[in-house]
Write a protein that holds these residues in place. Structure first.
Motif: not given
Length: 145
Positions: A29-37, A41-45
């Protein structure tokens, strides 16, 4: 026929213990949350929004061309540019080969002193300065003058 047994299996026959199972599920769950975040957050800008507007390039009865801004979209202005013989082609009686339309309903007239094949390009300009080509058309102008 084999008898079904409901006895507790020996220690050697048990699967993964419940504690290790819970730890593995939390880790996934933590790994999936990090990938999604990182994607959100990384590609939005880095994603730039295309500027959208509607423009019409039409041939007029007198052999010239006209560009009209017909739909605003999210554009702040439209830039009309013409590629052709700069000494003969004019936009709104000006020898400059590009002009800006500031609001919907505005139009620009492209004329030439003699018959000329030109390419008219309409570019929408957004609030952040981003540009998107809305329409481009090749026309022959100056035939009716």
């Amino acid at each position: 026929m084999k008898k079904i047994s409901f006895e507790t299996p020996d220690f050697d026959e048990r699967g993964v213990s419940p504690v290790i199972g819970v730890i593995l599920m939390v880790a996934i769950t933590v790994i999936l949350a990090a990938v999604i975040a990182s994607f959100v957050l990384g590609f939005g800008d880095s994603v730039s929004e295309n500027v959208q507007a509607g423009a019409d390039i039409s041939q007029t009865n007198d052999g010239n061309a006209s560009v009209t801004w017909i739909s605003e979209g999210n554009a702040q202005s439209l830039n009309v540019s013409v590629s052709g013989n700069s000494s003969e082609v004019q936009i709104d009686s000006s020898p400059v080969l590009n002009t800006d339309l500031s609001s919907v309903g505005n139009s620009a007239k492209i004329t030439a002193t003699s018959s000329e094949d030109v390419t008219i390009t309409v570019t929408a300009v957004g609030s952040s300065g981003s540009r998107t080509v809305v329409t481009q058309e090749e026309v022959t102008i100056g035939t009716g003058s």
